[in-house]
Design an enzyme around this catalytic site. Structure first.
Site, PDB file in Angstrom:
ATOM      1  N   ASP A  29       0.447  -1.306   0.023  1.00 14.53           N
ATOM      2  CA  ASP A  29       0.401  -0.166   0.053  1.00 14.53           C
ATOM      3  C   ASP A  29       0.839   1.236  -0.043  1.00 14.53           C
ATOM      4  OD1 ASP A  29      -1.663  -2.048   0.055  1.00 14.53           O
ATOM      5  OD2 ASP A  29      -2.486  -1.055   1.937  1.00 14.53           O
ATOM      6  N   LYS A 134      -6.650  -5.457  -3.418  1.00 11.70           N
ATOM      7  CA  LYS A 134      -6.921  -5.989  -1.848  1.00 11.70           C
ATOM      8  C   LYS A 134      -8.407  -4.542  -1.700  1.00 11.70           C
ATOM      9  CE  LYS A 134      -3.298  -4.754   1.410  1.00 11.70           C
ATOM     10  NZ  LYS A 134      -4.446  -3.344   2.588  1.00 11.70           N
ATOM     11  N   LYS A 137      -7.324  -4.650   4.864  1.00 12.93           N
ATOM     12  CA  LYS A 137      -6.524  -4.448   5.099  1.00 12.93           C
ATOM     13  C   LYS A 137      -5.192  -5.829   5.422  1.00 12.93           C
ATOM     14  CE  LYS A 137      -8.148  -0.854   6.865  1.00 12.93           C
ATOM     15  NZ  LYS A 137      -8.638   0.351   6.459  1.00 12.93           N
ATOM     16  N   THR A 163       0.365   0.512   6.694  1.00 10.67           N
ATOM     17  CA  THR A 163       1.030   0.831   7.603  1.00 10.67           C
ATOM     18  C   THR A 163       1.522   0.215   8.713  1.00 10.67           C
ATOM     19  OG1 THR A 163      -0.799   1.383   9.501  1.00 10.67           O
ATOM     20  CG2 THR A 163       0.130   3.431   8.154  1.00 10.67           C
ATOM     21  N   CYS A 167      -2.368  -2.182   7.541  1.00  6.69           N
ATOM     22  CA  CYS A 167      -2.010  -3.601   6.979  1.00  6.69           C
ATOM     23  C   CYS A 167      -0.997  -4.138   6.982  1.00  6.69           C
ATOM     24  CB  CYS A 167      -2.190  -2.839   5.595  1.00  6.69           C
ATOM     25  SG  CYS A 167      -4.448  -2.098   5.444  1.00  6.69           S
TER      26      CYS A 167
HETATM   27  C1  C5J Z   1      -3.560   0.656   5.470  1.00  8.24           C
HETATM   28  C2  C5J Z   1      -5.088   2.050   6.417  1.00  8.24           C
HETATM   29  N1  C5J Z   1      -2.265   0.363   4.496  1.00  8.24           N
HETATM   30  N2  C5J Z   1      -4.303   2.254   7.071  1.00  8.24           N
HETATM   31  N3  C5J Z   1      -3.929   0.727   5.941  1.00  8.24           N
HETATM   32  O1  C5J Z   1      -2.578   0.213   6.511  1.00  8.24           O
HETATM   33  O2  C5J Z   1      -6.180   2.287   6.760  1.00  8.24           O
END
Ligand code: C5J
Length: 225
Positions: A29, A134, A137, A163, A167
């Site tokens: 991500d 996706k 998460k 993060t 995720c």
């Molecule tokens: C990810 C989120 N990618 N924090 N998404 O961690 O919503």
């Protein structure tokens, strides 16, 4: 380097025996809306510099990985433009004035095809690098990631991206339950919250590596190059 021979990576809780031909780099991500100034993450009041510090270590690691001819996959969190794959609970969670699917600074928030949903230019995928879209998460939930990894003989994952506590952690846990060994380079994952960065990494390597191993890009590259 013989890709069939393991290389030992200095890591916690103990060294990680990385088999290059069976180990894929999975970048989670690294999307414009999470990382770029003026994106959705910053609009919510987050300090994007906490995530942007991961770009250079990821760029170095990705470049080395590509030069060695090893496998790379990318993920993006997001939904269909008609939002039919968006659970109502996810849409309303947080009671924010702006929800998934609403207009944001870089197009509709977390909607596939919008500018903010795409991967940052510094880490943009090249031909042959699968991009896993996706809706959740974890990168294994409602995707074909596991099938792709199985078809390519992947047994180990180096997981980077954002993060750390959301995720990245969810994906590492899903991968662990499916039998993959995961190594997380600490400088290549980021959280908007320093305390979650620390705790998220501790959770992975605690109890003898209950979900996996933690190292950093310098130690990983020293073992590989
Ligand atoms: C990810 C989120 N990618 N924090 N998404 O961690 O919503």
């Amino acid at each position: 380097m013989n890709p069939a021979n393991p290389v030992s990576v200095d890591a916690e809780p103990y060294s990680f025996d990385l088999v290059p031909e069976a180990c894929a780099l999975l970048i989670i991500d690294m999307q414009r809306d999470f990382l770029e100034p003026g994106g959705f993450g910053e609009m919510l009041g987050n300090d994007v510099s906490q995530l942007r510090r991961t770009i250079e270590p990821n760029r170095r690691l990705l470049s080395a990985w590509r030069s060695l001819g090893l496998q790379v996959l990318h993920t993006r969190e997001g939904h269909r433009p008609d939002l039919t794959d968006l659970p109502p609970a996810k849409r309303v969670r947080g009671r924010s004035a702006t929800c998934i699917g609403d207009a944001g600074p870089m197009g509709r928030i977390l909607v596939r095809g919008e500018a903010g949903h795409d991967i940052i230019p510094e880490l943009y995928p090249t031909a042959g690098e699968p991009v896993i879209d996706k809706p959740g998460k974890g990168a294994f939930f409602a995707t074909d990631l596991h099938a792709i990894l199985q078809n390519r003989g992947v047994k180990q994952l180096v997981v980077t991206g954002v993060t750390t506590e959301v995720c990245v952690n969810t994906t590492v846990r899903e991968a662990n339950d499916r039998g993959y060994d995961c190594l997380v380079p600490a400088d290549c994952v980021g959280s908007y919250f320093p305390e979650f960065q620390e705790a998220g990494l501790k959770m992975i390597k605690a109890q003898g590596g209950i979900f996996g191993w933690v190292s950093d890009s310098d130690r990983l590259l020293a073992a590989l190059m």
